[in-house]
Design a protein around this motif. Structure first.
Motif, mmCIF file in Angstrom:
data_model
loop_
_atom_site.group_PDB
_atom_site.id
_atom_site.type_symbol
_atom_site.label_atom_id
_atom_site.label_comp_id
_atom_site.label_asym_id
_atom_site.label_seq_id
_atom_site.Cartn_x
_atom_site.Cartn_y
_atom_site.Cartn_z
ATOM 1 N N PHE A 138 1.085 -1.185 0.111
ATOM 2 C CA PHE A 138 0.121 -0.109 0.094
ATOM 3 C C PHE A 138 0.919 1.158 0.150
ATOM 4 C CE2 PHE A 138 -4.240 -1.406 0.538
ATOM 5 C CZ PHE A 138 -4.028 -2.496 0.925
ATOM 6 N N ALA A 139 0.297 2.508 -0.884
ATOM 7 C CA ALA A 139 1.132 3.297 -0.849
ATOM 8 C C ALA A 139 -0.085 4.477 -0.267
ATOM 9 C CB ALA A 139 1.926 3.622 -1.954
ATOM 10 N N LEU A 140 0.572 5.553 0.957
ATOM 11 C CA LEU A 140 -0.211 6.316 1.365
ATOM 12 C C LEU A 140 -0.092 7.689 0.700
ATOM 13 C CD1 LEU A 140 0.209 5.728 5.163
ATOM 14 C CD2 LEU A 140 -1.441 5.138 3.444
ATOM 15 N N CYS A 141 -1.196 8.016 -0.513
ATOM 16 C CA CYS A 141 -0.917 9.123 -0.957
ATOM 17 C C CYS A 141 -2.134 10.052 -0.813
ATOM 18 C CB CYS A 141 -0.893 8.618 -2.624
ATOM 19 S SG CYS A 141 -0.180 7.834 -3.180
ATOM 20 N N ARG A 142 -2.159 11.227 -1.202
ATOM 21 C CA ARG A 142 -2.308 12.680 -0.903
ATOM 22 C C ARG A 142 -2.980 12.628 0.923
ATOM 23 N NH1 ARG A 142 -6.856 13.530 -5.601
ATOM 24 N NH2 ARG A 142 -6.471 15.523 -5.479
ATOM 25 N N VAL A 143 -1.966 12.221 1.787
ATOM 26 C CA VAL A 143 -1.657 13.006 2.755
ATOM 27 C C VAL A 143 -2.280 14.090 3.717
ATOM 28 C CG1 VAL A 143 -1.030 10.351 3.035
ATOM 29 C CG2 VAL A 143 0.308 12.378 3.160
ATOM 30 N N GLY A 144 -2.536 14.148 4.861
ATOM 31 C CA GLY A 144 -2.567 15.497 5.477
ATOM 32 C C GLY A 144 -1.243 15.538 6.665
ATOM 33 N N ASP A 145 -0.914 16.395 7.261
ATOM 34 C CA ASP A 145 0.134 16.513 7.921
ATOM 35 C C ASP A 145 0.301 16.142 9.272
ATOM 36 O OD1 ASP A 145 -1.898 18.788 8.702
ATOM 37 O OD2 ASP A 145 -0.730 20.835 8.064
ATOM 38 N N LYS A 146 -1.018 16.151 9.388
ATOM 39 C CA LYS A 146 -1.029 15.125 10.626
ATOM 40 C C LYS A 146 -0.119 14.180 10.895
ATOM 41 C CE LYS A 146 -3.536 17.883 13.054
ATOM 42 N NZ LYS A 146 -2.794 19.429 12.073
ATOM 43 N N ASN A 148 -0.187 11.353 13.099
ATOM 44 C CA ASN A 148 -0.915 10.154 13.913
ATOM 45 C C ASN A 148 -2.165 9.457 13.546
ATOM 46 O OD1 ASN A 148 -0.436 10.537 16.750
ATOM 47 N ND2 ASN A 148 -1.859 11.894 16.972
ATOM 48 N N GLU A 149 -2.196 10.321 11.880
ATOM 49 C CA GLU A 149 -3.712 10.883 10.829
ATOM 50 C C GLU A 149 -2.824 8.779 10.277
ATOM 51 O OE1 GLU A 149 -5.069 13.243 7.678
ATOM 52 O OE2 GLU A 149 -6.809 12.002 7.844
ATOM 53 N N ILE A 150 -1.722 9.346 9.640
ATOM 54 C CA ILE A 150 -0.915 8.707 8.745
ATOM 55 C C ILE A 150 -0.495 7.183 9.892
ATOM 56 C CG2 ILE A 150 1.885 7.964 7.879
ATOM 57 C CD1 ILE A 150 0.927 10.856 7.015
ATOM 58 N N LEU A 151 -0.191 7.183 11.187
ATOM 59 C CA LEU A 151 -0.190 6.466 11.076
ATOM 60 C C LEU A 151 -1.349 4.930 11.865
ATOM 61 C CD1 LEU A 151 2.581 7.128 14.546
ATOM 62 C CD2 LEU A 151 2.813 6.023 12.761
ATOM 63 N N ASP A 152 -2.606 5.754 11.970
ATOM 64 C CA ASP A 152 -3.659 4.823 12.265
ATOM 65 C C ASP A 152 -4.027 4.246 10.843
ATOM 66 O OD1 ASP A 152 -3.767 5.901 14.959
ATOM 67 O OD2 ASP A 152 -4.869 7.392 14.171
ATOM 68 N N ALA A 153 -3.567 4.919 9.932
ATOM 69 C CA ALA A 153 -4.022 4.698 8.345
ATOM 70 C C ALA A 153 -2.821 3.431 8.401
ATOM 71 C CB ALA A 153 -3.722 5.390 7.409
ATOM 72 N N ARG A 154 -1.683 3.539 8.790
ATOM 73 C CA ARG A 154 -0.454 2.413 8.710
ATOM 74 C C ARG A 154 -1.454 0.715 9.287
ATOM 75 N NH1 ARG A 154 3.422 3.109 6.208
ATOM 76 N NH2 ARG A 154 4.230 5.439 6.185
ATOM 77 N N GLU A 155 -1.766 1.331 10.269
ATOM 78 C CA GLU A 155 -2.186 0.482 11.886
ATOM 79 C C GLU A 155 -3.096 -0.648 10.837
ATOM 80 O OE1 GLU A 155 -0.287 -0.547 14.208
ATOM 81 O OE2 GLU A 155 -1.926 -2.684 14.851
ATOM 82 N N TYR A 156 -4.507 0.123 10.205
ATOM 83 C CA TYR A 156 -5.251 -0.437 9.639
ATOM 84 C C TYR A 156 -5.367 -1.390 8.496
ATOM 85 C CZ TYR A 156 -9.849 -0.263 7.096
ATOM 86 O OH TYR A 156 -10.809 -0.934 6.625
ATOM 87 N N ILE A 157 -3.978 -1.082 7.644
ATOM 88 C CA ILE A 157 -3.398 -1.715 7.210
ATOM 89 C C ILE A 157 -2.523 -3.405 7.758
ATOM 90 C CG2 ILE A 157 -1.848 -1.785 4.547
ATOM 91 C CD1 ILE A 157 -2.828 1.512 5.020
ATOM 92 N N LYS A 158 -1.799 -2.832 8.308
ATOM 93 C CA LYS A 158 -1.233 -3.858 8.976
ATOM 94 C C LYS A 158 -2.691 -5.034 9.721
ATOM 95 C CE LYS A 158 1.950 -4.822 12.463
ATOM 96 N NZ LYS A 158 2.822 -3.998 14.111
#
Ligand SMILES: Nc1ncnc2c1ncn2[C@@H]1O[C@H](COP(=O)(O)OP(=O)(O)O)[C@@H](O)[C@H]1O
Ligand SMILES: [Mg+2]
Length: 219
Positions: A138-146, A148-158
């Motif tokens: 998975f590649a996280l695209c069009r992300v914001g600057d938070k 935490n939000e990025i980490l939560d997405a990584r966790e969801y995918i994991k």
């Protein structure tokens, strides 16, 4: 041998074409013969981008060609070191065809559940059709600057059983402008943005190199 990478998602607008162009540019810059097979023929996003790139005379030159099917594209691959499938949205059968021929499948996704959930469902659909989870990232695209939000997405995918690439691509006007000028994300003039693009591109290159080295061992 031709390395084949697929950029796929069921949704439009997540960053398939953007990532295809980024990765194509990085390999082309390193001297590889690269082709983007634009399978989203109704939009022809990458095909149009190539024209803008040519008009602006940007090097390296990157070959882009629209193809109706994966099979059509496979007929021309022998002269290339790398073929990148810029996938169509809303086509499970097309996506599965890409998956069957690709060494690596990159699934770009946004961070909202509205994006993550269908992305994970697509990965499940691929694995249910005998595509190894090892070649899905998975590649996280069009992300914001938070962060935490990025980490939560990584966790969801994991938790869903998949890997997320190191780095992420922020949603930025600078990236949009670059694309309008026929540039890849790594060709933006702002160093901070360029670094973000290069980090994610490198993660894809590392995945591809790893898969290729495993393949050579088997042979
Ligand atoms: N990181 C980003 N920042 C700003 N605009 C972006 C970014 N990624 C994609 N876009 C823009 O969003 C739109 C959709 O991106 P695209 O890569 O064409 O998605 P897809 O191929 O999945 O439909 C395009 O107009 C593109 O320029
Ligand atoms: Mg596209």
């Amino acid at each position: 041998m031709t390395l084949i990478i697929g950029m796929v998602s069921q949704k439009g607008g997540v960053g398939k074409s953007t990532l295809a162009r980024l990765v194509a540019r990085e390999y082309a810059q390193a001297g590889w013969q690269v082709k983007i097979a634009d399978l989203d023929i109704s939009q022809g996003t990458s095909t149009d981008w190539k024209q803008r790139r040519e008009q602006s005379k940007i090097d390296p030159e990157i070959a882009v060609e629209p193809f109706r099917t994966v099979m059509q594209a496979m007929k021309v691959i022998s002269i290339y070191d790398l073929l990148i499938f810029d996938g169509p949205p809303h086509s499970m059968s097309g996506t599965l065809e890409i998956a069957k021929t690709s060494h690596l499948m990159v699934l770009p996704t946004g961070l909202a559940l509205d994006d993550l959930k269908p992305s994970v469902l697509l990965a499940h659909e691929l694995t249910a059709n005998q595509i190894s989870a090892d070649k899905i990232v998975f590649a996280l695209c069009r992300v914001g600057d938070k962060e935490n939000e990025i980490l939560d997405a990584r966790e969801y995918i994991k938790r869903a059983g998949y890997r997320t690439l190191t780095g992420s691509i922020p949603e930025k006007t600078g990236f949009r402008r670059a694309s309008d000028e026929g540039k890849a994300l790594s060709e933006v003039s702002f160093p901070t943005l360029r670094n973000r693009a290069e980090e994610l591109a490198q993660a894809i290159i590392d995945e591809a190199s790893h898969i290729l080295s495993l393949e050579k061992k088997v042979k």
